[in-house]
Design a protein around this motif. Sequence first.
Motif, PDB file in Angstrom:
ATOM      1  N   ALA A 139      27.114  15.999   8.052  1.00 50.94           N
ATOM      2  CA  ALA A 139      27.577  17.099   7.399  1.00 50.94           C
ATOM      3  C   ALA A 139      27.723  16.577   6.019  1.00 50.94           C
ATOM      4  N   GLY A 140      28.306  15.210   5.835  1.00 53.40           N
ATOM      5  CA  GLY A 140      28.632  14.797   4.390  1.00 53.40           C
ATOM      6  C   GLY A 140      27.215  14.511   3.905  1.00 53.40           C
ATOM      7  N   GLN A 141      26.171  14.221   4.281  1.00 48.31           N
ATOM      8  CA  GLN A 141      25.231  13.672   3.712  1.00 48.31           C
ATOM      9  C   GLN A 141      24.361  15.121   3.101  1.00 48.31           C
ATOM     10  N   ALA A 142      24.607  16.050   4.152  1.00 49.86           N
ATOM     11  CA  ALA A 142      23.737  17.268   3.696  1.00 49.86           C
ATOM     12  C   ALA A 142      24.631  17.952   2.458  1.00 49.86           C
ATOM     13  N   LEU A 143      25.753  17.866   2.429  1.00 52.46           N
ATOM     14  CA  LEU A 143      26.717  18.344   1.268  1.00 52.46           C
ATOM     15  C   LEU A 143      26.253  17.600   0.036  1.00 52.46           C
ATOM     16  N   VAL A 144      26.251  16.132   0.245  1.00 54.16           N
ATOM     17  CA  VAL A 144      25.988  15.285  -0.948  1.00 54.16           C
ATOM     18  C   VAL A 144      24.420  15.702  -1.477  1.00 54.16           C
ATOM     19  N   THR A 145      23.676  16.071  -0.535  1.00 50.01           N
ATOM     20  CA  THR A 145      22.258  16.150  -1.041  1.00 50.01           C
ATOM     21  C   THR A 145      22.217  17.620  -1.720  1.00 50.01           C
ATOM     22  N   GLY A 146      22.520  18.352  -0.972  1.00 51.04           N
ATOM     23  CA  GLY A 146      22.861  19.879  -1.548  1.00 51.04           C
ATOM     24  C   GLY A 146      23.464  20.113  -2.768  1.00 51.04           C
ATOM     25  N   HIS A 147      24.382  19.355  -3.221  1.00 49.70           N
ATOM     26  CA  HIS A 147      25.210  19.484  -4.287  1.00 49.70           C
ATOM     27  C   HIS A 147      24.845  18.264  -5.430  1.00 49.70           C
ATOM     28  N   GLY A 148      23.897  17.563  -5.030  1.00 50.67           N
ATOM     29  CA  GLY A 148      23.247  16.553  -6.091  1.00 50.67           C
ATOM     30  C   GLY A 148      24.361  15.405  -6.358  1.00 50.67           C
ATOM     31  N   LEU A 149      25.287  14.911  -5.514  1.00 47.24           N
ATOM     32  CA  LEU A 149      26.316  14.209  -5.745  1.00 47.24           C
ATOM     33  C   LEU A 149      25.874  12.744  -6.154  1.00 47.24           C
ATOM     34  N   GLY A 150      24.569  12.363  -5.756  1.00 48.38           N
ATOM     35  CA  GLY A 150      24.045  10.907  -6.031  1.00 48.38           C
ATOM     36  C   GLY A 150      24.078  10.034  -5.041  1.00 48.38           C
ATOM     37  N   LEU A 151      23.397   8.944  -5.346  1.00 48.44           N
ATOM     38  CA  LEU A 151      23.145   7.936  -4.185  1.00 48.44           C
ATOM     39  C   LEU A 151      24.223   7.302  -3.910  1.00 48.44           C
ATOM     40  N   THR A 152      25.377   7.023  -4.662  1.00 49.80           N
ATOM     41  CA  THR A 152      26.312   6.013  -4.517  1.00 49.80           C
ATOM     42  C   THR A 152      27.241   6.909  -3.385  1.00 49.80           C
ATOM     43  N   ALA A 153      27.448   8.124  -3.433  1.00 52.75           N
ATOM     44  CA  ALA A 153      27.988   8.968  -2.262  1.00 52.75           C
ATOM     45  C   ALA A 153      27.369   8.816  -1.032  1.00 52.75           C
ATOM     46  N   MET A 154      26.137   9.224  -1.012  1.00 54.56           N
ATOM     47  CA  MET A 154      25.370   9.279   0.057  1.00 54.56           C
ATOM     48  C   MET A 154      25.220   7.828   0.709  1.00 54.56           C
ATOM     49  N   ILE A 155      25.151   6.591  -0.100  1.00 53.58           N
ATOM     50  CA  ILE A 155      25.302   5.196   0.761  1.00 53.58           C
ATOM     51  C   ILE A 155      26.524   5.093   1.278  1.00 53.58           C
ATOM     52  N   SER A 156      27.566   5.620   0.508  1.00 56.54           N
ATOM     53  CA  SER A 156      28.964   5.110   1.123  1.00 56.54           C
ATOM     54  C   SER A 156      29.380   5.947   2.376  1.00 56.54           C
ATOM     55  N   ILE A 157      28.613   7.322   2.353  1.00 56.78           N
ATOM     56  CA  ILE A 157      28.734   8.023   3.739  1.00 56.78           C
ATOM     57  C   ILE A 157      27.840   7.234   5.012  1.00 56.78           C
ATOM     58  N   HIS A 158      26.699   6.903   4.562  1.00 52.33           N
ATOM     59  CA  HIS A 158      25.717   6.334   5.482  1.00 52.33           C
ATOM     60  C   HIS A 158      26.353   4.972   6.207  1.00 52.33           C
ATOM     61  N   LEU A 159      27.003   4.198   5.044  1.00 55.17           N
ATOM     62  CA  LEU A 159      27.742   2.874   5.608  1.00 55.17           C
ATOM     63  C   LEU A 159      29.059   3.012   6.510  1.00 55.17           C
ATOM     64  N   SER A 160      29.769   4.194   5.957  1.00 57.85           N
ATOM     65  CA  SER A 160      31.032   4.629   6.659  1.00 57.85           C
ATOM     66  C   SER A 160      30.616   4.852   8.197  1.00 57.85           C
ATOM     67  N   ALA A 161      29.401   5.734   8.342  1.00 56.55           N
ATOM     68  CA  ALA A 161      29.235   5.972   9.680  1.00 56.55           C
ATOM     69  C   ALA A 161      29.107   5.086  10.646  1.00 56.55           C
ATOM     70  N   PHE A 162      28.439   3.787  10.151  1.00 49.99           N
ATOM     71  CA  PHE A 162      28.389   2.757  11.010  1.00 49.99           C
ATOM     72  C   PHE A 162      29.625   1.710  11.186  1.00 49.99           C
TER      73      PHE A 162
END
Length: 196
Positions: A139-162
């Motif tokens: 859900a977070g990655q879809a929001l980040v991508t949809g709103h263009g919040l950038g690579l840092t937000a995407m990496i943060s969510i991805h790392l947190s998920a693990f």
Amino acid sequence: MTFLRGFFPWIAYGAVAWASWQWAALLGLVIGCVVLYADRAEGLSPSFRVLEYGSLVFFAGITVLAFVRPDSGLRTYDGALSSGWLALVTWGSMAARRPFTLAIARRKAPPEVWRTRLFLRINYVLSAAWAASFTFAAAGQALVTGHGLGLTAMISIHLSAFVIPLRFTASYPERARARFLEKAGGHPYVQEAQPA
């Protein structure tokens, strides 16, 4: 490192996808095949390899899509798609009464505890933690991508998920066993569970 082994295809995919979607997908598929082959060679039961088989299905599909339609709009959402697929696999493993963490836990625990209620309960809780983490990540990655919040937000969510469920996995089993001992005043694996 044992726990991360089933995630090797996903880690490789995440590391390479920014450079080449097609080759990242193919690399994930190849590594997934290698991991599954290694598990089978070690004699691990295929019925508990839910994560590995789920990974192969995802990477086979993404590989075909990436090579046939390299310009597909789905590429933009590949982070959300991969987290969503992992959420589906982990929730599905619980619904099928084969929590994906059982395969990993059986490598460390002696066979006499595999069918106990405590062992199964711990693995249901661990699998639920991973499933919830992947669900929120998707859900977070879809929001980040949809709103263009950038690579840092995407990496943060991805790392947190693990990282978050990995830390929980490292600490929860001991706490659960200690609570059980406190309540039961006996061996932590005495009660046998119903056949899975």
